[in-house]
Scaffold this active site. Structure first.
Site, PDB file in Angstrom:
ATOM      1  N   CYS A  80       0.829  -1.199   0.000  1.00 27.40           N
ATOM      2  CA  CYS A  80       0.000   0.000   0.000  1.00 27.40           C
ATOM      3  C   CYS A  80       0.868   1.256   0.000  1.00 27.40           C
ATOM      4  O   CYS A  80       1.807   1.359   0.796  1.00 27.40           O
ATOM      5  CB  CYS A  80      -0.908   0.008   1.227  1.00 27.40           C
ATOM      6  N   CYS A  89      -1.774  -1.028   8.653  1.00 23.78           N
ATOM      7  CA  CYS A  89      -0.917  -2.196   8.379  1.00 23.78           C
ATOM      8  C   CYS A  89       0.435  -1.986   9.052  1.00 23.78           C
ATOM      9  O   CYS A  89       1.423  -1.666   8.397  1.00 23.78           O
ATOM     10  CB  CYS A  89      -0.735  -2.390   6.882  1.00 23.78           C
ATOM     11  N   CYS A 165      -7.998   0.009  -0.435  1.00 21.74           N
ATOM     12  CA  CYS A 165      -7.351  -0.595   0.732  1.00 21.74           C
ATOM     13  C   CYS A 165      -6.877  -1.991   0.360  1.00 21.74           C
ATOM     14  O   CYS A 165      -7.675  -2.831  -0.065  1.00 21.74           O
ATOM     15  CB  CYS A 165      -8.329  -0.671   1.905  1.00 21.74           C
ATOM     16  N   GLN A 282     -16.225 -10.799  12.961  1.00 21.32           N
ATOM     17  CA  GLN A 282     -14.794 -10.722  12.689  1.00 21.32           C
ATOM     18  C   GLN A 282     -14.548 -10.374  11.224  1.00 21.32           C
ATOM     19  O   GLN A 282     -15.309 -10.775  10.341  1.00 21.32           O
ATOM     20  CB  GLN A 282     -14.124 -12.053  13.026  1.00 21.32           C
ATOM     21  N   GLU A 334     -25.307 -10.627  25.884  1.00 17.20           N
ATOM     22  CA  GLU A 334     -24.727  -9.567  25.048  1.00 17.20           C
ATOM     23  C   GLU A 334     -25.362  -8.238  25.422  1.00 17.20           C
ATOM     24  O   GLU A 334     -26.560  -8.159  25.709  1.00 17.20           O
ATOM     25  CB  GLU A 334     -24.976  -9.881  23.570  1.00 17.20           C
ATOM     26  N   ASP A 388     -15.713 -14.336  24.668  1.00 16.32           N
ATOM     27  CA  ASP A 388     -15.066 -13.594  23.587  1.00 16.32           C
ATOM     28  C   ASP A 388     -15.265 -12.103  23.862  1.00 16.32           C
ATOM     29  O   ASP A 388     -16.052 -11.429  23.197  1.00 16.32           O
ATOM     30  CB  ASP A 388     -15.671 -13.982  22.241  1.00 16.32           C
ATOM     31  N   CYS A 415      -8.737 -10.975  21.687  1.00 18.00           N
ATOM     32  CA  CYS A 415      -8.168 -10.175  20.596  1.00 18.00           C
ATOM     33  C   CYS A 415      -7.117  -9.195  21.104  1.00 18.00           C
ATOM     34  O   CYS A 415      -6.621  -8.377  20.334  1.00 18.00           O
ATOM     35  CB  CYS A 415      -9.271  -9.415  19.863  1.00 18.00           C
TER      36      CYS A 415
END
Length: 458
Positions: A80, A89, A165, A282, A334, A388, A415
């Protein structure tokens, strides 16, 4: 002229020669100048660079590399053109093998340094077959000053304009190109802050939402209708306006379907899900299947009968539904009400018995475990808690409730390595042993890494 400081006197604005000895978990190179740690974005271990110091604190400084004296053998040219400006990135200048090795090291460092973890099996990271063009969702930010669409520069709200992108899919980039060509139309939308684009892996069509603040504008449809006139893979257009919601910094509280179908249809591990504008999923379909596959394999190898899966922070229900075997019951919690409704819809779609509850997990879960249909030791004995959480990790009340109930096993999908390491330490204190850790490279070219962890009750 480069300087070598004495007595730890690193000066802002001056240039120093420095060897890069490691990477931070944010993907920045780190080295030392006379004992002071200096962080440099874009630099790699083994390199010697000339660094201009941009700022400093008492124990560390940060700067920019202005010249490369010695380059790493693992350095590659980023695909990129704005990789170093956009900041999305963080590792695109490091080859694939180097990225995987670095991410494994991130996991070990954080679990050891923050969580005090020793002697636990950390499995080799699962890499991706496709390391570019994998993103199924992007948020473009609109800059009202420059009238540009792009991504935020690292650590700021300054928009870096993009034409495409490299991480996003072909279909999403087609939509981005059209948006950029019609930026004049978008300038007329008062209160526009972001444009959300999502893509289905079933038919390749996209959902596009224009996220605004302020009162309803009846002429919005006219300003976005160009997307319908072109040969684009678009399934629906949404207009979001009003006041900001408490659980997502991008969304406002009012939604209007301008054109098309309400939700996209997506597929994971042979199950199908309806994915709406407000729903989280995700960003990498292929690696998400591997991530969930790891969790499913962990469940299959447990030496106990599992009848109940407690899907905590369940979102639209993908994890619990993907992991559930015939005859198992999913209990989901949730905070986002719309996501809970989607989870119920997805459980019915996949013929999974699911019971879903809306509210803060730290409030709803303790209540469910103290009273009601599932508050029995016989149920807990045949239960596994699947967590999660967001990047901040689990609230202490959630972990305390799980421990008090006596769940025999936990599967924790994380994550964020630092919050995972903190929660590992908390769970250890609450009577759980970390059995194994499986890193998964869900986000190639970035410094992020996902982990699937198995815990057993001591």
């Amino acid at each position: 002229m480069t300087k070598q400081p004495k007595d730890n006197s690193v000066n802002v604005g001056e240039i120093y020669s420095m060897e890069i000895t490691g990477l931070t978990t944010e993907g920045k190179g780190v080295g030392r100048v006379e004992g002071m740690a200096v962080f440099v974005a874009g630099a790699l271990p083994g390199e010697r660079v000339l660094v201009r110091v941009l700022g400093k604190k008492r124990r560390y400084a940060w700067g920019e590399a202005i010249d490369m004296v010695t380059a790493s053998a693992q350095r590659v040219m980023p695909r990129c053109p704005v990789a170093m400006q956009c900041g999305g990135c963080q590792l695109s200048h490091l080859d694939e093998a180097g990225q995987l090795a670095a991410k494994e090291d991130f996991v070990r460092q954080q679990l050891s340094r923050i969580g005090g973890v020793t002697g636990v099996e950390i499995l080799p990271i699962i890499g991706a077959d496709t390391v570019w063009g994998y993103r199924n969702r992007v948020y473009l930010h609109y800059d009202e000053v420059s009238h540009a669409l792009g991504f935020f520069a690292p650590g700021s709200k300054r928009v870096v304009p993009i034409s495409a992108c490299s991480l996003a899919s072909v279909q999403i980039n087609q939509v981005i190109a059209s948006l950029q060509q019609h930026i004049g139309d978008l300038r007329e939308i008062v209160g526009l802050h972001h444009v959300l684009i999502k893509e289905s892996n079933v038919d390749g069509r996209c959902l596009v939402a224009f996220l605004c603040e302020g009162t309803y504008q009846p002429d919005v449809k006219a300003h976005i209708d160009f997307l319908r006139q072109e040969d684009l893979p678009i399934a629906s257009l949404w207009y979001n306006y009003g006041q900001k919601t408490p659980w997502d910094g991008y969304f406002s509280d009012q939604w209007q379907l301008v054109w098309g179908q309400e939700k996209l249809l997506v597929s994971l591990l042979g199950k199908q899900f309806r994915w709406g504008a407000k729903d989280f999923l995700q960003v990498n379909f292929c690696q998400t299947e591997r991530l969930y596959g790891v969790a499913r394999e962990m469940l299959a190898q447990l030496p106990v009968e599992v009848d109940y899966l407690w899907d905590i922070y369940c979102g639209i229900g993908t994890i619990g539904i993907c992991l559930a075997s015939p005859g198992q019951t999913v209990i989901g919690v949730e905070v986002v009400p719309e996501a809970v409704e989607s989870a119920k819809e997805n459980a019915l779609l996949n013929q999974v018995e699911g019971h879903y509850f809306a509210g803060l997990c730290e409030e709803v879960l303790p209540s469910l475990l103290q009273e009601g249909a599932f508050a029995h030791q016989a149920v807990i004995a045949k239960s596994v808690a699947v967590l999660d959480p967001p990047r901040s990790g689990c609230e202490e009340a959630v972990l305390a409730a799980i421990a008090a109930a006596g769940f025999p096993y936990l599967v924790y999908i994380s994550c964020h390595g630092a919050s995972l390491a903190r929660d590992v330490k908390r769970l250890e204190e609450l009577g759980y042993r970390l059995e194994s850790v499986q890193p998964v490279d869900l986000f190639p070219q970035t410094a992020h890494v996902e982990n699937v962890c198995l815990f057993s009750r001591k």
